[in-house]
Design a protein around this motif. Structure first.
Motif, mmCIF file in Angstrom:
data_model
loop_
_atom_site.group_PDB
_atom_site.id
_atom_site.type_symbol
_atom_site.label_atom_id
_atom_site.label_comp_id
_atom_site.label_asym_id
_atom_site.label_seq_id
_atom_site.Cartn_x
_atom_site.Cartn_y
_atom_site.Cartn_z
ATOM 1 N N LEU A 150 22.975 17.922 52.026
ATOM 2 C CA LEU A 150 21.706 17.513 51.891
ATOM 3 C C LEU A 150 20.954 19.200 51.287
ATOM 4 O O LEU A 150 21.326 20.043 51.909
ATOM 5 C CB LEU A 150 21.012 17.359 53.078
ATOM 6 N N THR A 151 20.236 18.900 50.284
ATOM 7 C CA THR A 151 19.365 20.014 49.702
ATOM 8 C C THR A 151 20.236 20.919 48.590
ATOM 9 O O THR A 151 19.569 21.685 48.444
ATOM 10 C CB THR A 151 18.656 20.785 50.758
ATOM 11 N N LYS A 152 21.604 20.774 48.957
ATOM 12 C CA LYS A 152 22.402 21.598 48.080
ATOM 13 C C LYS A 152 22.739 21.109 46.558
ATOM 14 O O LYS A 152 22.310 19.898 46.275
ATOM 15 C CB LYS A 152 23.775 22.048 48.745
ATOM 16 N N LEU A 153 23.325 21.837 45.737
ATOM 17 C CA LEU A 153 23.815 21.556 44.322
ATOM 18 C C LEU A 153 24.382 20.323 44.534
ATOM 19 O O LEU A 153 24.092 19.377 43.466
ATOM 20 C CB LEU A 153 24.370 22.676 43.854
ATOM 21 N N TYR A 154 25.436 20.014 45.121
ATOM 22 C CA TYR A 154 26.178 18.718 45.069
ATOM 23 C C TYR A 154 25.751 17.776 45.920
ATOM 24 O O TYR A 154 26.550 16.876 46.563
ATOM 25 C CB TYR A 154 27.520 18.849 45.374
ATOM 26 N N GLU A 155 24.403 17.597 46.553
ATOM 27 C CA GLU A 155 23.992 16.667 47.444
ATOM 28 C C GLU A 155 24.419 15.296 46.991
ATOM 29 O O GLU A 155 24.157 15.093 46.034
ATOM 30 C CB GLU A 155 22.403 16.636 47.588
ATOM 31 N N GLU A 156 24.857 14.514 48.008
ATOM 32 C CA GLU A 156 25.253 13.164 47.618
ATOM 33 C C GLU A 156 24.955 12.117 48.624
ATOM 34 O O GLU A 156 25.022 12.602 49.986
ATOM 35 C CB GLU A 156 26.704 13.286 47.313
ATOM 36 N N THR A 157 24.555 10.673 48.665
ATOM 37 C CA THR A 157 24.404 9.718 49.479
ATOM 38 C C THR A 157 25.094 8.693 48.947
ATOM 39 O O THR A 157 24.681 8.174 47.675
ATOM 40 C CB THR A 157 22.889 9.546 50.030
ATOM 41 N N LEU A 158 25.928 8.066 49.927
ATOM 42 C CA LEU A 158 26.608 6.653 49.559
ATOM 43 C C LEU A 158 26.187 5.801 50.720
ATOM 44 O O LEU A 158 25.990 6.082 51.811
ATOM 45 C CB LEU A 158 28.077 7.197 49.462
ATOM 46 N N ARG A 159 25.826 4.403 49.943
ATOM 47 C CA ARG A 159 25.538 3.483 50.843
ATOM 48 C C ARG A 159 26.342 2.177 50.800
ATOM 49 O O ARG A 159 26.820 2.140 49.576
ATOM 50 C CB ARG A 159 23.884 3.206 50.565
ATOM 51 N N GLY A 160 26.629 1.729 51.760
ATOM 52 C CA GLY A 160 27.543 0.320 51.733
ATOM 53 C C GLY A 160 27.783 -0.216 53.016
ATOM 54 O O GLY A 160 27.309 0.301 54.128
ATOM 55 N N THR A 161 28.813 -1.095 53.203
ATOM 56 C CA THR A 161 29.480 -1.435 54.487
ATOM 57 C C THR A 161 30.331 -0.476 54.835
ATOM 58 O O THR A 161 30.868 0.351 54.188
ATOM 59 C CB THR A 161 30.056 -2.603 54.147
ATOM 60 N N ALA A 162 30.638 -0.286 56.316
ATOM 61 C CA ALA A 162 31.418 0.547 56.842
ATOM 62 C C ALA A 162 32.628 0.438 56.042
ATOM 63 O O ALA A 162 33.410 1.629 55.844
ATOM 64 C CB ALA A 162 31.638 0.200 58.476
ATOM 65 N N ILE A 163 33.381 -0.511 55.799
ATOM 66 C CA ILE A 163 34.591 -0.816 55.157
ATOM 67 C C ILE A 163 34.827 -0.054 53.734
ATOM 68 O O ILE A 163 35.593 0.687 53.356
ATOM 69 C CB ILE A 163 35.340 -2.121 54.988
ATOM 70 N N GLU A 164 33.527 -0.363 52.929
ATOM 71 C CA GLU A 164 33.380 0.021 51.600
ATOM 72 C C GLU A 164 33.286 1.417 51.637
ATOM 73 O O GLU A 164 33.824 2.387 50.735
ATOM 74 C CB GLU A 164 32.185 -0.391 50.893
ATOM 75 N N ILE A 165 32.565 2.365 52.542
ATOM 76 C CA ILE A 165 32.566 3.643 52.818
ATOM 77 C C ILE A 165 33.482 4.499 52.991
ATOM 78 O O ILE A 165 34.007 5.446 52.500
ATOM 79 C CB ILE A 165 31.218 4.239 53.578
ATOM 80 N N LEU A 166 34.294 3.573 53.976
ATOM 81 C CA LEU A 166 35.567 4.285 54.438
ATOM 82 C C LEU A 166 36.808 4.290 53.408
ATOM 83 O O LEU A 166 37.267 5.378 52.901
ATOM 84 C CB LEU A 166 36.307 3.388 55.660
ATOM 85 N N ALA A 167 36.577 3.237 52.667
ATOM 86 C CA ALA A 167 37.634 3.249 51.392
ATOM 87 C C ALA A 167 37.064 4.276 50.282
ATOM 88 O O ALA A 167 38.312 4.869 49.926
ATOM 89 C CB ALA A 167 37.691 1.804 50.832
ATOM 90 N N HIS A 168 36.003 4.489 50.206
ATOM 91 C CA HIS A 168 35.532 5.682 49.178
ATOM 92 C C HIS A 168 36.338 6.931 49.630
ATOM 93 O O HIS A 168 36.472 7.763 48.925
ATOM 94 C CB HIS A 168 34.101 5.524 48.941
ATOM 95 N N PHE A 169 35.832 7.441 50.809
ATOM 96 C CA PHE A 169 36.263 8.494 51.492
ATOM 97 C C PHE A 169 37.749 8.827 51.803
ATOM 98 O O PHE A 169 38.265 9.979 51.607
ATOM 99 C CB PHE A 169 35.586 9.143 52.525
ATOM 100 N N GLU A 170 38.492 7.655 51.899
ATOM 101 C CA GLU A 170 39.808 7.629 52.095
ATOM 102 C C GLU A 170 40.625 8.076 50.457
ATOM 103 O O GLU A 170 41.441 8.780 50.419
ATOM 104 C CB GLU A 170 40.406 6.288 52.391
ATOM 105 N N GLU A 171 39.853 7.619 49.404
ATOM 106 C CA GLU A 171 40.243 7.953 48.152
ATOM 107 C C GLU A 171 39.705 9.577 47.705
ATOM 108 O O GLU A 171 40.602 9.798 46.959
ATOM 109 C CB GLU A 171 39.668 6.966 47.211
ATOM 110 N N LYS A 172 38.504 9.496 48.200
ATOM 111 C CA LYS A 172 37.841 11.028 47.712
ATOM 112 C C LYS A 172 37.493 11.475 49.071
ATOM 113 O O LYS A 172 36.303 11.694 49.454
ATOM 114 C CB LYS A 172 36.808 10.715 46.836
ATOM 115 N N PRO A 173 38.359 12.595 49.592
ATOM 116 C CA PRO A 173 38.259 13.322 50.557
ATOM 117 C C PRO A 173 36.992 14.106 50.798
ATOM 118 O O PRO A 173 36.699 14.650 49.404
ATOM 119 C CB PRO A 173 39.344 14.325 50.904
#
Length: 225
Positions: free
Chosen positions: A187-210
């Motif tokens: 937050l507030t930094k150059l690569y700030e990012e917010t991801l929204r979705g269901t718990a399973i969707e967000i988990l799958a995203h970060f399993e693929e992209k640490p």
């Protein structure tokens, strides 16, 4: 007047430092810092020359009495953490409580804290919410998660990038795959990012992209709207 000032510092973008915070830090007799090396960079940027003293979770129990005595003796002392508002998942509570017990003045400046922008930006209800901070790493973790499964208010958690996958997996297990989740990082930094979705969707995203960086998780309450 002698007192303890609780002074928030930026969570990333130095432009979020307030004019009043800089003034308080410049005029204090001593500034207590979680990590003097980190705070030294902040001081250099804003031209603050006040002496720094280490005050962190490993030594605060031993130093509180001495600091209280100094304030009682007429000193003005400011407390900062590495980022954000002290005492919010950071040292500060013990010293604040000790000062108040001795009838000393304590003043907390408004300023940066990571969970507020993460909550507002999540799109989840923010009229009523509960801040949980870091979940227990081992003992009591399952008990806490089972209790929170019935929480109807929006929930806010802090987490490290190394434990995010485990925590999201626990949310799937205890809260359900479809529970709405928002993860904000850097937050507030150059690569700030917010991801929204269901718990399973967000988990799958970060399993693929640490994940990297500081993380705030916002979770919708049970039976959410």
């Amino acid at each position: 007047m002698a007192r303890l000032y609780i002074v928030p510092t930026p969570i990333g973008n130095l432009g979020d430092m307030t004019f009043r915070a800089v003034e308080i830090l410049k005029n204090a007799d001593t500034v207590l810092a979680e990590d003097t090396r980190t705070s030294g960079k902040l001081f250099k940027h804003f031209g603050i020359t006040t002496s720094l003293q280490s005050h962190h979770m490993h030594n605060e129990h031993k130093t509180v009495d001495a600091i209280v005595s100094r304030i009682a003796g007429g000193e003005t002392i400011a407390l900062i953490s590495d980022a954000g508002t002290p005492a919010i998942s950071d040292p500060g509570f013990l010293l604040t409580r000790a000062c108040l017990k001795q009838g000393l003045d304590v003043e907390c400046l408004p300023g940066a804290t990571a969970f507020v922008p993460a909550l507002v930006n999540s799109g989840l209800p923010n009229d009523r919410f509960v801040f949980e901070g870091f979940l227990p790493a081992k003992k009591g973790r399952q008990t806490r998660l089972k209790a929170l499964a019935e929480e109807t208010r929006t929930m806010i958690f802090y987490e490290s990038p190394y434990k995010l996958i485990r925590t999201l997996g626990d949310f799937v297990t205890f809260f359900g795959e479809d529970r709405p989740v928002s993860v904000s990082r850097e937050l507030t930094k150059l690569y700030e990012e917010t991801l929204r979705g269901t718990a399973i969707e967000i988990l799958a995203h970060f399993e693929e992209k640490p994940p990297k960086g500081e993380i705030v998780i916002v979770v919708g309450g049970a039976g959410g709207r």
